[in-house]
Enzyme design. Structure first.
Site, PDB file in Angstrom:
ATOM      1  N   ARG A  74       0.860  -1.184   0.000  1.00 12.81           N
ATOM      2  CA  ARG A  74       0.000   0.000   0.000  1.00 12.81           C
ATOM      3  C   ARG A  74       0.891   1.226   0.000  1.00 12.81           C
ATOM      4  O   ARG A  74       1.913   1.259   0.724  1.00 12.81           O
ATOM      5  CB  ARG A  74      -0.900   0.018   1.244  1.00 12.81           C
ATOM      6  CG  ARG A  74      -2.066  -0.968   1.200  1.00 12.81           C
ATOM      7  CD  ARG A  74      -3.110  -0.579   0.152  1.00 12.81           C
ATOM      8  NE  ARG A  74      -4.278  -1.431   0.139  1.00 12.81           N
ATOM      9  CZ  ARG A  74      -4.471  -2.473  -0.680  1.00 12.81           C
ATOM     10  NH1 ARG A  74      -3.547  -2.804  -1.558  1.00 12.81           N
ATOM     11  NH2 ARG A  74      -5.586  -3.164  -0.641  1.00 12.81           N
ATOM     12  N   GLU A 125      -2.993   8.022  -4.224  1.00 12.86           N
ATOM     13  CA  GLU A 125      -3.309   7.152  -5.328  1.00 12.86           C
ATOM     14  C   GLU A 125      -4.641   7.594  -5.910  1.00 12.86           C
ATOM     15  O   GLU A 125      -5.609   7.690  -5.147  1.00 12.86           O
ATOM     16  CB  GLU A 125      -3.436   5.713  -4.806  1.00 12.86           C
ATOM     17  CG  GLU A 125      -2.926   4.691  -5.784  1.00 12.86           C
ATOM     18  CD  GLU A 125      -2.766   3.335  -5.136  1.00 12.86           C
ATOM     19  OE1 GLU A 125      -3.750   2.574  -5.203  1.00 12.86           O
ATOM     20  OE2 GLU A 125      -1.696   3.043  -4.570  1.00 12.86           O
ATOM     21  N   HIS A 163      -1.273   0.301  -9.492  1.00 22.37           N
ATOM     22  CA  HIS A 163      -1.925  -0.626  -8.555  1.00 22.37           C
ATOM     23  C   HIS A 163      -2.549  -1.813  -9.314  1.00 22.37           C
ATOM     24  O   HIS A 163      -3.763  -2.003  -9.300  1.00 22.37           O
ATOM     25  CB  HIS A 163      -2.986   0.114  -7.725  1.00 22.37           C
ATOM     26  CG  HIS A 163      -3.387  -0.637  -6.485  1.00 22.37           C
ATOM     27  ND1 HIS A 163      -3.760  -0.023  -5.318  1.00 22.37           N
ATOM     28  CD2 HIS A 163      -3.490  -1.964  -6.226  1.00 22.37           C
ATOM     29  CE1 HIS A 163      -4.079  -0.922  -4.405  1.00 22.37           C
ATOM     30  NE2 HIS A 163      -3.922  -2.121  -4.939  1.00 22.37           N
TER      31      HIS A 163
HETATM   32  C1  DGY Z   1      -5.804  -6.159  -2.756  1.00 20.76           C
HETATM   33  O1  DGY Z   1      -6.454  -7.194  -2.914  1.00 20.76           O
HETATM   34  O2  DGY Z   1      -5.623  -5.669  -1.635  1.00 20.76           O
HETATM   35  C2  DGY Z   1      -5.248  -5.498  -3.964  1.00 20.76           C
HETATM   36  O3  DGY Z   1      -4.406  -4.463  -3.630  1.00 20.76           O
HETATM   37  C3  DGY Z   1      -6.342  -5.004  -4.884  1.00 20.76           C
HETATM   38  O4  DGY Z   1      -7.016  -3.993  -4.293  1.00 20.76           O
END
Ligand code: DGY
Length: 330
Positions: A239, A268, A287
């Site tokens: 993240r 983001e 992402h």
């Molecule tokens: C997750 O599954 O956490 C991925 O980052 C997709 O959002």
């Protein structure tokens, strides 16, 4: 008996939608952009179940507005958009999708690692801009080696483990740090445990695989970046806010580290004029860690099954707050 109603906050692939439609009346949000918080609250108040996405904020006020919700099924493994304790307090099970996307996300993390090490993004842009005039020069485009280097993995959940497996094919030495040491994995995946400062100082590549929580916000900041080697590459497919973006910019600009590969950013989406994007030694993808079609379909099918189980009042295949079952008596 009337079918339960569900609201799906983003378009999903047909097989998953068909599965839900067999047992529920479904409304799918048609927009590319997520529903606004007001619309999400309004829709949630009218349904028995929600199928949500990382961009939907699930918090106390939303849950208060939707007392009829029996289940929320989130289409991701990361749950930083969901207030789990608030959901548990109200007896709402939260489905999520662990496991399925671990291999695809590890593939992407490795792709970023390689792209940053061998300057693939930078080279590709340069070729497309018509700059490749001289066929070859032995001093041009030098990067760093991947094989036989040291990889430090921070976070040893399913994605971290998959990254460790990939490193073996490159004869890498693998160090890992996680809150709890996992001795059973150390021999299976040929890894060594290291405390964080030691890992940061010894690794040629540092790959982040930890969830975003209050404790991990800006987990990698100036002190951590200063511990890394000037030849090291930082990879973040976890993240964005796990890394302090200003410290990362300075580290890359001033050469505290060699390069970074980022699938996630803070904020983001990253604005086109973000200082990080002015640097050649950063590779950024939008992402897409889990965005491989078969993986995405399987993830959606799991989210659909979680949703349907919750609507039936049963335990979910993958529940992020299983303590809720006691409250629900199931
Ligand atoms: C997750 O599954 O956490 C991925 O980052 C997709 O959002």
């Amino acid at each position: 008996m009337a079918l339960p109603k569900v609201f799906v906050t983003r378009q999903i692939l047909d097989p998953a939608l068909e599965l839900i439609s067999q047992s529920a009346l479904v409304e799918v949000w048609p927009g590319e952009l997520p529903p606004s918080p007001e619309i999400l609250r309004e829709k949630s108040a009218q349904v028995d179940g929600l199928l949500t996405n990382v961009m939907d904020r699930i918090d106390g006020p939303l849950l208060d507005a939707a007392p009829g919700l029996k289940v929320i099924s989130q289409l991701s493994v990361g749950l930083d958009n969901v207030d789990l304790p608030e959901a548990t307090r109200r007896g709402v099970p939260i489905g999520y999708t662990p496991g399925i996307l671990a291999k695809s996300t590890a593939d992407l993390a490795f792709a970023l690692l390689m792209a940053a090490a061998r300057r693939i993004g930078e080279g590709e842009r340069w070729v497309r801009q018509g700059n490749w005039q001289l066929a070859h020069h032995p001093m041009h485009w030098l990067g760093v080696d991947i094989h036989e280097s040291t990889l430090g993995i921070i976070g040893m959940g399913q994605i971290g483990q998959e990254v460790a497996k990939r490193a073996r094919g490159f004869d890498m030495r693998v160090l890992y740090y996680s809150r709890t040491r996992k001795p059973e994995l150390e021999s299976r995946l040929a890894m060594e445990y290291a405390e964080l400062p030691e890992l940061l100082g010894a690794s040629d590549f540092v790959s982040l695989h930890i969830p975003l929580t209050e404790e991990t916000r800006h987990y990698i900041g100036e002190p951590e970046l200063r511990l890394m080697k000037p030849t090291a590459v930082l990879v973040n497919a976890a993240r964005g806010p796990v890394v302090d973006p200003q410290a990362l910019y300075t580290a890359l600009k001033e050469g505290w580290i060699y390069a970074a590969g980022l699938d996630v950013t803070e904020p983001e989406p990253i604005p086109a004029n973000d200082p990080l994007l002015s640097l050649d030694n950063v590779v950024v993808t939008p992402h897409v860690g889990s965005a491989a079609l078969p993986t995405r379909l399987n993830t959606m099918l799991l989210a659909a099954r979680n949703l349907l189980a919750g609507l039936r009042g049963e335990r979910l295949e993958a529940c992020a707050n299983p303590e809720v079952y006691q409250r629900l008596g199931i």
